[in-house]
Design an enzyme around this catalytic site. Structure first.
Site, PDB file in Angstrom:
ATOM      1  N   ARG A   4      29.602  95.484  56.056  1.00 53.12           N
ATOM      2  CA  ARG A   4      31.055  95.429  55.907  1.00 53.12           C
ATOM      3  C   ARG A   4      31.720  95.994  57.149  1.00 53.12           C
ATOM      4  O   ARG A   4      31.201  96.901  57.787  1.00 53.12           O
ATOM      5  CB  ARG A   4      31.515  96.231  54.689  1.00 53.12           C
ATOM      6  CG  ARG A   4      31.320  95.543  53.357  1.00 53.12           C
ATOM      7  CD  ARG A   4      31.848  96.380  52.208  1.00 53.12           C
ATOM      8  NE  ARG A   4      31.150  97.657  52.104  1.00 53.12           N
ATOM      9  CZ  ARG A   4      31.602  98.818  52.547  1.00 53.12           C
ATOM     10  NH1 ARG A   4      32.809  98.904  53.099  1.00 53.12           N
ATOM     11  NH2 ARG A   4      30.892  99.906  52.423  1.00 53.12           N
TER      12      ARG A   4
ATOM     13  N   TYR B 143      28.810  87.980  55.689  1.00 52.76           N
ATOM     14  CA  TYR B 143      27.976  89.038  55.118  1.00 52.76           C
ATOM     15  C   TYR B 143      28.560  89.732  53.894  1.00 52.76           C
ATOM     16  O   TYR B 143      29.712  90.180  53.919  1.00 52.76           O
ATOM     17  CB  TYR B 143      27.667  90.104  56.180  1.00 52.76           C
ATOM     18  CG  TYR B 143      26.525  90.978  55.741  1.00 52.76           C
ATOM     19  CD1 TYR B 143      25.211  90.582  55.977  1.00 52.76           C
ATOM     20  CD2 TYR B 143      26.738  92.148  55.033  1.00 52.76           C
ATOM     21  CE1 TYR B 143      24.145  91.341  55.530  1.00 52.76           C
ATOM     22  CE2 TYR B 143      25.686  92.910  54.580  1.00 52.76           C
ATOM     23  CZ  TYR B 143      24.387  92.508  54.833  1.00 52.76           C
ATOM     24  OH  TYR B 143      23.349  93.255  54.384  1.00 52.76           O
TER      25      TYR B 143
ATOM     26  N   LYS C 128      33.588  93.236  46.401  1.00 50.35           N
ATOM     27  CA  LYS C 128      34.478  94.331  46.788  1.00 50.35           C
ATOM     28  C   LYS C 128      35.946  93.886  46.816  1.00 50.35           C
ATOM     29  O   LYS C 128      36.848  94.638  46.452  1.00 50.35           O
ATOM     30  CB  LYS C 128      34.060  94.912  48.148  1.00 50.35           C
ATOM     31  CG  LYS C 128      32.672  95.539  48.102  1.00 50.35           C
ATOM     32  CD  LYS C 128      32.588  96.609  47.069  1.00 50.35           C
ATOM     33  CE  LYS C 128      31.227  97.020  46.585  1.00 50.35           C
ATOM     34  NZ  LYS C 128      30.279  97.663  47.421  1.00 50.35           N
TER      35      LYS C 128
ATOM     36  N   HIS D 124      34.034 101.974  41.772  1.00 48.71           N
ATOM     37  CA  HIS D 124      32.794 101.731  42.509  1.00 48.71           C
ATOM     38  C   HIS D 124      31.688 102.555  41.849  1.00 48.71           C
ATOM     39  O   HIS D 124      31.236 103.550  42.401  1.00 48.71           O
ATOM     40  CB  HIS D 124      33.005 102.141  43.969  1.00 48.71           C
ATOM     41  CG  HIS D 124      31.902 101.725  44.903  1.00 48.71           C
ATOM     42  ND1 HIS D 124      31.733 102.320  46.139  1.00 48.71           N
ATOM     43  CD2 HIS D 124      30.925 100.779  44.802  1.00 48.71           C
ATOM     44  CE1 HIS D 124      30.697 101.752  46.751  1.00 48.71           C
ATOM     45  NE2 HIS D 124      30.198 100.831  45.974  1.00 48.71           N
TER      46      HIS D 124
ATOM     47  N   SER E 159      28.696 103.865  49.465  1.00 47.75           N
ATOM     48  CA  SER E 159      27.750 102.805  49.781  1.00 47.75           C
ATOM     49  C   SER E 159      26.453 103.386  50.339  1.00 47.75           C
ATOM     50  O   SER E 159      26.477 104.274  51.194  1.00 47.75           O
ATOM     51  CB  SER E 159      28.368 101.855  50.801  1.00 47.75           C
ATOM     52  OG  SER E 159      29.560 101.322  50.272  1.00 47.75           O
TER      53      SER E 159
ATOM     54  N   CYS F 211      24.267 105.272  48.924  1.00 52.13           N
ATOM     55  CA  CYS F 211      24.014 106.660  48.529  1.00 52.13           C
ATOM     56  C   CYS F 211      23.309 106.758  47.179  1.00 52.13           C
ATOM     57  O   CYS F 211      23.300 107.812  46.550  1.00 52.13           O
ATOM     58  CB  CYS F 211      25.304 107.467  48.518  1.00 52.13           C
ATOM     59  SG  CYS F 211      25.960 107.748  50.174  1.00 52.13           S
TER      60      CYS F 211
ATOM     61  N   ASP G  56      26.849  98.774  40.661  1.00 54.79           N
ATOM     62  CA  ASP G  56      27.801  98.940  41.774  1.00 54.79           C
ATOM     63  C   ASP G  56      29.262  99.060  41.338  1.00 54.79           C
ATOM     64  O   ASP G  56      30.020  99.776  41.967  1.00 54.79           O
ATOM     65  CB  ASP G  56      27.662  97.756  42.743  1.00 54.79           C
ATOM     66  CG  ASP G  56      28.257  98.033  44.126  1.00 54.79           C
ATOM     67  OD1 ASP G  56      27.954  99.090  44.700  1.00 54.79           O
ATOM     68  OD2 ASP G  56      29.039  97.191  44.620  1.00 54.79           O
TER      69      ASP G  56
ATOM     70  N   ARG H 120      19.138  93.565  52.644  1.00 58.50           N
ATOM     71  CA  ARG H 120      19.377  93.595  51.193  1.00 58.50           C
ATOM     72  C   ARG H 120      18.593  92.525  50.460  1.00 58.50           C
ATOM     73  O   ARG H 120      18.180  91.523  51.035  1.00 58.50           O
ATOM     74  CB  ARG H 120      20.876  93.390  50.934  1.00 58.50           C
ATOM     75  CG  ARG H 120      21.736  94.481  51.608  1.00 58.50           C
ATOM     76  CD  ARG H 120      22.822  94.973  50.732  1.00 58.50           C
ATOM     77  NE  ARG H 120      23.464  96.147  51.295  1.00 58.50           N
ATOM     78  CZ  ARG H 120      24.063  97.086  50.553  1.00 58.50           C
ATOM     79  NH1 ARG H 120      24.104  96.964  49.255  1.00 58.50           N
ATOM     80  NH2 ARG H 120      24.625  98.136  51.124  1.00 58.50           N
TER      81      ARG H 120
END
Ligand code: GTP
Ligand code: SPV
Ligand code: MN
Length: 584
Positions: free
Chosen positions: A67, A195, A204, A224, A246, A248, A273, A364
């Site tokens: 991002r 992406y 998001k 989130h 993100s 974590c 998420d 990912r």
């Protein structure tokens, strides 16, 4: 007469001038065509069909691997409504800019129209979105990450009730990369990136930035947060939602194999998420997972750290920017198998370890949620699951103890509003720098964060059975820089203490920052920790918290008059508690 969707598609086709328009139905046959198209384009290859059936590896443009927060904008009419933590552009200016960039952008290409539902197909909490894109990778990803195609068209019908999202790759150039949100109009417009969160507009952009605005207008919450159920030995399942920034640890916590399974504690995954939550008729906050798949960080995922994910990704999965073994299997750092000779790195070159990791740090996997062995039987319950605890957390090498409980809702909101974490590879920019990331929503709040704090305070007054609020830190380090806590499946020990606190049990001691477990309060049997590690993990060090207090105050002051006074009040109370605890 054309439907609102048809008119909108026609209008944008006139602008982008594609060679053809394809309305996606989400069928298996269409999916195979998407992958065939991606393979033809040369950036995607099929993995070993024997060991990874129906799996693909996609390599993104090396300039497009995470991002990009610096080119993400909230285009509200008034700058103050975006607030000091968001980039802002006037809506008219933003639209002119994007129209100019998109004029003829799909010449000679296919415009895919992707209808999708965020949330279970029949849940009243779910929302329909439609994304226009010229990327087959986006179409294939949206099919895993959302309920895409026919099912969404059936829900939409001829209604105008959908969140429109425009996406065009252009020449995938960072100079022409923008992710724009129009919160008043509920429109998303993204160009120049293929992406993840920049391009899969349901995630998001819709489910957090636009949904956070809707949630405030309509009295619910878009966060989130992962959602998990902790099953106790008596079979009762208690649901918790956790917000970590993100990369974590949300996916890993939501999908863990519990180290206390032998004692009857088991973790069920509802989401990894994002959580959408409404107050239910029973007075509990009820959460749904708006997504249908997991877009998870590959590095660090292995058979010991996360066997559930390793199991889930053996079929129907799409890998992005991981490395490739000569057996045509995916590989990344932390997968717990030795790197084989002849590995191809994430850029498609023979891997030279001197040139960096084989897989990109933000590489990912994209996998259907139902393939997770830990998926909760309630994960698609239209009513959502009742949340008993909120857990905030982040990466803090010092400071934050393993776990603590806030004194009450208002204090818990302060804990969330002032949380901080070291930055990760999930966004471009420096890694490892501590920054304030309130509720892990800094990059995802679609409006002024001061108003967002106000909304949290308001919700607390309205939820009859409000969740208790906790803070965790799996990332505290010893003096030599090693993690003090083993993490992953062992994190269930902390969840068990949280469950006990929710039930009014669980031994704790009061500290200035909140209730911290006593040493005996945590279940640590069978765990070999270094001598003194438990004390180090639970310590609240006043000397560390002094600069923290100064820093949080500075952060809160950024919001000026708009900041709810309750947060300064909590800051003052925290400072006082430290003063009282440290003898002069
Ligand atoms: P986003 O998808 O970006 O929102 O990330 P996330 O919050 O879901 O993070 P994820 O679970 O994918 O973990 C990110 C990284 O942290 C991975 O490399 C994990 O291996 C690592 N990680 C996750 N949990 C733990 C933990 O308990 N301890 C340690 N040391 N590392 C962890
Ligand atoms: C995050 O960065 O929080 C993610 C990955 O979950 S992305 O979809 O790229 O936003
Ligand atoms: Mn995330």
């Amino acid at each position: 007469m054309s439907t609102p969707l048809e008119s909108w598609v026609e209008k944008n086709a006139r602008l982008m001038k594609p060679e053809r328009i394809v309305f996606c139905d989400g069928s298996e046959e269409e999916n195979q065509r998407m992958f065939a198209e991606m393979v033809r384009e040369g950036d995607t290859l099929e993995l070993n069909p024997k060991t990874y059936p129906n799996c693909y590896l996609h390599r993104s443009n090396p300039n497009d691997v995470a991002r990009t927060e610096q080119v993400t904008f909230i285009c509200s009419e008034k700058r103050e409504d975006a607030g000091p933590t968001n980039n802002w552009m006037a809506p008219e200016e933003a639209k002119q800019k994007m129209s100019a960039l998109c004029d003829g952008a799909m010449r000679g290409r296919t415009m895919y129209v992707v209808p999708y539902i965020m949330g279970p197909a029949r849940s009243p909490i779910s929302k329909v979105g439609v994304e226009i894109t010229d990327s087959a990778y986006v179409v294939a990803s949206m099919r895993i990450m959302s309920r895409m195609g026919k099912v969404a068209m059936e829900r939409l019908g001829s209604s105008a009730e959908f969140v429109p999202g425009l996406h065009a790759l252009l020449d995938v150039n960072p100079e022409r990369r923008f992710v724009m949100h129009f919160p008043e109009e509920k429109l998303i417009w993204s160009v120049g990136s293929g992406y993840g969160g920049n391009a899969l507009l349901g995630k998001k952009c819709l489910a957090l930035r636009i949904a956070s605005v809707m949630a405030r207008e309509q009295g619910w919450m878009a966060e989130h947060m992962l959602i998990l159920g902790l099953e106790a030995p008596d079979g009762k399942v208690t649901y918790m939602a956790a917000a970590f920034p993100s990369a974590c640890g949300k996916t890993n916590l939501a999908m863990m194999v519990s180290a206390l399974e032998g004692q009857g504690y088991r973790v069920w995954t509802v989401g990894d998420d994002i959580a959408w939550m409404q107050i239910g008729a029973d007075g509990y906050l009820r959460a749904i997972n708006p997504e249908a798949g997991f877009f998870g960080v590959a590095p660090g995922t292995g058979k010991h750290t996360n066997p559930n994910v390793m199991d889930a990704i053996r079929k129907n999965s799409l890998f992005t920017n991981v490395a490739l073994t000569p057996e045509r299997e995916p590989w990344w750092e932390g997968i717990e198998s030795a790197p084989p000779a002849g590995m191809i790195d994430w850029k498609g070159k023979t891997w030279d370890p001197a040139q960096g990791p084989a897989a990109h740090p933000n590489s990912r996997y994209t996998v259907p949620a139902q393939q997770a062995p830990s998926i909760s039987p309630k994960w698609e319950d239209p009513a959502g699951v009742p949340i008993s605890a909120f857990i905030f957390g982040g990466r803090r090498a010092r400071m934050a103890p393993l776990v603590y409980e806030s004194f009450d809702w208002q204090h818990g909101v302060f804990v969330g509003a002032t949380m901080a974490s070291e930055t990760t590879a999930a966004a471009t920019g420096a890694v490892g720098v501590v920054r304030r990331d309130p509720m892990a929503m800094l990059p995802f709040c679609g409006y002024n964060m001061a108003d967002y704090f106000g909304h949290w305070l308001e919700m607390g007054k309205r939820i009859p059975h409000a969740p208790k609020i906790f803070h965790v830190n799996w990332f505290r380090r010893d003096t030599s820089g090693k993690f003090l806590w083993p993490g992953f499946g062992e994190n269930v020990r902390v969840l068990k203490w949280i469950l006990e606190r929710v039930e009014g049990r669980g031994e704790a001691q009061e500290t200035p920052i909140g209730y911290v477990p006593t040493k005996g309060g945590l279940t640590l049997d069978g765990l070999a920790l270094a001598p003194g590690a438990v004390d180090d993990l639970l310590r609240v060090n006043a000397a560390d918290w002094e600069p923290e207090l100064a820093d949080t105050r500075q952060f809160l002051e950024k919001f000026g008059e708009r900041l709810p006074k309750e947060l300064l009040e909590e800051h003052h109370k925290l400072a006082q508690r430290f003063q009282r605890s440290v003898p002069a």
